[in-house]
Every structure is written in C-alpha cells, then in structure tokens.
Write a protein that holds these residues in place. Structure first.
Motif, PDB file in Angstrom:
ATOM      1  N   LYS A 114      36.552 100.714 101.647  1.00 35.33           N
ATOM      2  CA  LYS A 114      35.515 100.230 102.252  1.00 35.33           C
ATOM      3  C   LYS A 114      35.065 101.259 103.379  1.00 35.33           C
ATOM      4  CE  LYS A 114      32.136  97.098 103.486  1.00 35.33           C
ATOM      5  NZ  LYS A 114      32.249  95.881 104.006  1.00 35.33           N
ATOM      6  N   LEU A 115      33.892 101.599 103.260  1.00 35.69           N
ATOM      7  CA  LEU A 115      33.351 102.925 104.091  1.00 35.69           C
ATOM      8  C   LEU A 115      32.541 102.146 105.418  1.00 35.69           C
ATOM      9  CD1 LEU A 115      32.393 105.462 101.750  1.00 35.69           C
ATOM     10  CD2 LEU A 115      34.487 105.362 102.867  1.00 35.69           C
ATOM     11  N   PHE A 116      31.512 101.498 104.992  1.00 36.06           N
ATOM     12  CA  PHE A 116      30.633 100.927 106.020  1.00 36.06           C
ATOM     13  C   PHE A 116      29.642  99.876 105.315  1.00 36.06           C
ATOM     14  CE2 PHE A 116      29.061 105.021 104.724  1.00 36.06           C
ATOM     15  CZ  PHE A 116      28.008 104.947 104.196  1.00 36.06           C
ATOM     16  N   GLU A 117      28.830  99.227 105.959  1.00 38.94           N
ATOM     17  CA  GLU A 117      27.909  98.289 105.441  1.00 38.94           C
ATOM     18  C   GLU A 117      26.586  98.887 106.110  1.00 38.94           C
ATOM     19  OE1 GLU A 117      28.647  94.061 107.255  1.00 38.94           O
ATOM     20  OE2 GLU A 117      30.094  94.772 105.813  1.00 38.94           O
ATOM     21  N   ALA A 118      25.415  98.444 105.175  1.00 39.02           N
ATOM     22  CA  ALA A 118      24.064  98.616 106.030  1.00 39.02           C
ATOM     23  C   ALA A 118      22.947  97.865 105.411  1.00 39.02           C
ATOM     24  CB  ALA A 118      23.697 100.232 105.422  1.00 39.02           C
ATOM     25  N   TYR A 119      22.033  97.603 105.978  1.00 47.25           N
ATOM     26  CA  TYR A 119      20.662  97.165 105.552  1.00 47.25           C
ATOM     27  C   TYR A 119      19.857  98.211 105.266  1.00 47.25           C
ATOM     28  CZ  TYR A 119      21.729  92.677 108.291  1.00 47.25           C
ATOM     29  OH  TYR A 119      22.199  91.599 108.731  1.00 47.25           O
ATOM     30  N   MET A 120      19.286  98.144 103.994  1.00 49.88           N
ATOM     31  CA  MET A 120      18.900  99.247 103.325  1.00 49.88           C
ATOM     32  C   MET A 120      17.306  99.331 103.362  1.00 49.88           C
ATOM     33  SD  MET A 120      21.248 101.009 102.128  1.00 49.88           S
ATOM     34  CE  MET A 120      20.420 102.360 101.080  1.00 49.88           C
ATOM     35  N   SER A 121      16.661  98.125 103.712  1.00 49.75           N
ATOM     36  CA  SER A 121      15.291  97.922 103.954  1.00 49.75           C
ATOM     37  C   SER A 121      14.863  96.655 104.629  1.00 49.75           C
ATOM     38  CB  SER A 121      14.345  98.160 102.479  1.00 49.75           C
ATOM     39  OG  SER A 121      13.294  98.166 102.693  1.00 49.75           O
ATOM     40  N   PRO A 122      15.282  96.891 105.989  1.00 46.37           N
ATOM     41  CA  PRO A 122      15.123  95.596 106.835  1.00 46.37           C
ATOM     42  C   PRO A 122      13.847  95.280 107.150  1.00 46.37           C
ATOM     43  CG  PRO A 122      15.897  97.636 108.322  1.00 46.37           C
ATOM     44  CD  PRO A 122      15.975  98.219 106.686  1.00 46.37           C
ATOM     45  N   GLY A 123      12.935  95.881 106.972  1.00 46.84           N
ATOM     46  CA  GLY A 123      11.633  95.377 107.261  1.00 46.84           C
ATOM     47  C   GLY A 123      11.063  94.371 106.394  1.00 46.84           C
ATOM     48  N   GLY A 124      11.872  94.083 105.058  1.00 48.10           N
ATOM     49  CA  GLY A 124      11.448  93.107 104.281  1.00 48.10           C
ATOM     50  C   GLY A 124      12.268  92.467 103.287  1.00 48.10           C
ATOM     51  N   VAL A 125      13.627  92.941 103.468  1.00 51.72           N
ATOM     52  CA  VAL A 125      14.511  92.920 102.403  1.00 51.72           C
ATOM     53  C   VAL A 125      15.938  92.385 103.292  1.00 51.72           C
ATOM     54  CG1 VAL A 125      15.992  93.566 100.555  1.00 51.72           C
ATOM     55  CG2 VAL A 125      13.746  94.123 100.748  1.00 51.72           C
ATOM     56  N   HIS A 130      27.503  96.844 100.914  1.00 53.40           N
ATOM     57  CA  HIS A 130      28.776  97.204 101.291  1.00 53.40           C
ATOM     58  C   HIS A 130      29.206  98.656 100.442  1.00 53.40           C
ATOM     59  CE1 HIS A 130      29.630  93.354 103.047  1.00 53.40           C
ATOM     60  NE2 HIS A 130      28.663  92.889 102.217  1.00 53.40           N
ATOM     61  N   PHE A 131      29.605  99.714 101.003  1.00 50.49           N
ATOM     62  CA  PHE A 131      29.783 101.008 100.660  1.00 50.49           C
ATOM     63  C   PHE A 131      31.024 101.237 100.425  1.00 50.49           C
ATOM     64  CE2 PHE A 131      25.412 101.251 102.096  1.00 50.49           C
ATOM     65  CZ  PHE A 131      24.981 102.157 101.548  1.00 50.49           C
ATOM     66  N   PHE A 132      31.653 101.493  99.381  1.00 48.78           N
ATOM     67  CA  PHE A 132      33.032 102.028  98.837  1.00 48.78           C
ATOM     68  C   PHE A 132      33.157 103.435  98.449  1.00 48.78           C
ATOM     69  CE2 PHE A 132      32.682  97.290  98.737  1.00 48.78           C
ATOM     70  CZ  PHE A 132      34.073  96.946  99.385  1.00 48.78           C
ATOM     71  N   ALA A 133      34.211 104.002  98.161  1.00 52.81           N
ATOM     72  CA  ALA A 133      34.624 105.241  97.641  1.00 52.81           C
ATOM     73  C   ALA A 133      36.058 105.031  96.990  1.00 52.81           C
ATOM     74  CB  ALA A 133      34.502 106.428  98.682  1.00 52.81           C
ATOM     75  N   ALA A 134      36.083 105.687  95.921  1.00 55.73           N
ATOM     76  CA  ALA A 134      37.512 105.537  95.223  1.00 55.73           C
ATOM     77  C   ALA A 134      37.489 106.913  94.301  1.00 55.73           C
ATOM     78  CB  ALA A 134      37.508 104.447  94.237  1.00 55.73           C
ATOM     79  N   GLU A 135      38.866 107.319  94.390  1.00 55.89           N
ATOM     80  CA  GLU A 135      38.989 108.408  93.208  1.00 55.89           C
ATOM     81  C   GLU A 135      39.192 108.068  91.683  1.00 55.89           C
ATOM     82  OE1 GLU A 135      41.392 111.630  94.427  1.00 55.89           O
ATOM     83  OE2 GLU A 135      42.017 110.795  96.518  1.00 55.89           O
ATOM     84  N   TYR A 136      38.678 108.726  91.062  1.00 56.77           N
ATOM     85  CA  TYR A 136      39.065 108.341  89.363  1.00 56.77           C
ATOM     86  C   TYR A 136      39.652 109.472  88.700  1.00 56.77           C
ATOM     87  CZ  TYR A 136      35.007 111.577  88.050  1.00 56.77           C
ATOM     88  OH  TYR A 136      34.424 112.785  87.788  1.00 56.77           O
ATOM     89  N   SER A 137      40.195 109.355  87.725  1.00 57.38           N
ATOM     90  CA  SER A 137      40.758 110.363  86.783  1.00 57.38           C
ATOM     91  C   SER A 137      40.335 109.917  85.395  1.00 57.38           C
ATOM     92  CB  SER A 137      42.274 110.463  86.898  1.00 57.38           C
ATOM     93  OG  SER A 137      42.649 109.212  86.177  1.00 57.38           O
TER      94      SER A 137
END
Length: 192
Positions: A114-125, A130-137
């Motif tokens: 888990k990296l962080f979380e953010a409001y993406m369009s707080p003016g109306g939404v 929730h932002f994540f990252a993971a390695e894949y193979s």
C-alpha cells in the motif's frame, strides 16, 4: 480552525449506477462571512489501483479499455491506458485490488504494498482511491485477463522507459497510471 458548514438542502438527483446528489449549504469563512454554495456531488464508492512491475524485465503491466467519460470529452477512440483498478464494493482495498489484478490482467499477485490514498476529483466526486504496487513474474499469469463479462480490456506489458515516454507525449492520460509510474520512477524500482 475548522470551517462551519450548514447543509440547507440534500436532494437525490440520481440513484442509477452511482449516486448523484445536489447540496445547498452555507459555509462560514474564517473571517465570519457566510457564503452559500450549490454543488452536485457524485458518489461512486471508493476504489483501488495497482501498478504491477517486473524489475528483471524492466516492465510494467497496464490495461487499455473504453471509457465513455473520456469519449464524450474529446478522446476520439474512448480508449484509455490505465493501471488495473476497481471499486471496493464490500471488499477491503487489498482484497479488491487482488481480485481486479486477476480479472483484468490475468496475474495472481503475491505481496502487495500500500503506497498511499488520494481523492482524485474532490471538487465533485467523493471517491478515495487506494494506491498499491506489486511485483509480477510470468509464472504468476493464470489466464489472459481481459476483465469480466461486460468489460473489454487489453493487457499491455510495456518497457518502463516507454511507459514514461507515453506519459510525456500524452498517450497515457490516466491520473492513476501517471501517479503510479512517477512513484515507481522516484522509488527507483525500475530503470528509466
């Protein structure tokens, strides 16, 4: 100092796929002045997104899918290159993103960060992402991906430098993807 908010009207405009409400409220400013606002607020629920990356291959997994909102706002094809994402519904953010990764990309990921979380369009939404990252193979791939019954998703495995170039030249315009690709660059996970 917190602002004083007095909600005067809360009217439901639509409860079709998501919820759209019209609010009239008074906001008492820090100088004591009261101002009245009318705003529509779109509640689509909260979501999660993930950047899947492979250090050995120096690649990222992104998806391409049609987005009506971009189509009506000038995106001629309506297709958008994005990071894998989905609405939480009743899942935790981590459970949601694991499910979405398998459905959309075909990869069953291991540990996620888990990296962080953010409001993406707080003016109306209302949505918080929730932002994540993971390695894949390659060994984590269980099927071709492509989404669920009503989705048409193409999985893209891109060299990291190419993905960054696509942000710069406008081929990638999804905010989630841009934030996660830049985070990967700042963190030094991959070679630019």
């Amino acid at each position: 100092m917190s602002l004083k908010i007095n909600i005067i009207k809360d009217k439901l405009l639509s409860d079709n796929y998501f919820i759209l409400r019209n609010f009239t409220y008074e906001l008492t400013r820090s100088n004591g002045e009261v101002v009245r606002h009318k705003r529509e607020v779109y509640d689509r629920g909260n979501g999660a997104t993930i950047l899947l990356y492979n250090r050995d291959k120096n690649t990222v997994l992104l998806i391409r899918q049609f987005r009506m909102a971009t189509y009506v706002n000038g995106n001629a094809s309506g297709e958008l290159i994005e990071t894998c994402a989905g609405l939480l519904d009743n899942d935790t953010p981590e459970d949601c993103i694991r499910k979405e990764a398998v459905e959309e990309t075909g990869y069953q990921v291991g540990p996620v960060e888990k990296l962080f979380e953010a409001y993406m369009s707080p003016g109306g939404v209302t949505e918080i992402v929730h932002f994540f990252a993971a390695e894949y193979s390659d060994a984590m791939r269980t099927h071709e991906g492509g989404g669920v019954e009503d989705e048409e998703i193409t999985v893209l495995e891109l060299p990291f430098p190419e993905a960054l170039a696509m942000v710069k030249d406008g081929r990638i315009r999804d905010g989630k993807a841009i934030m996660l690709l830049q985070h990967a660059q700042i963190a030094g996970w991959l070679k630019a």
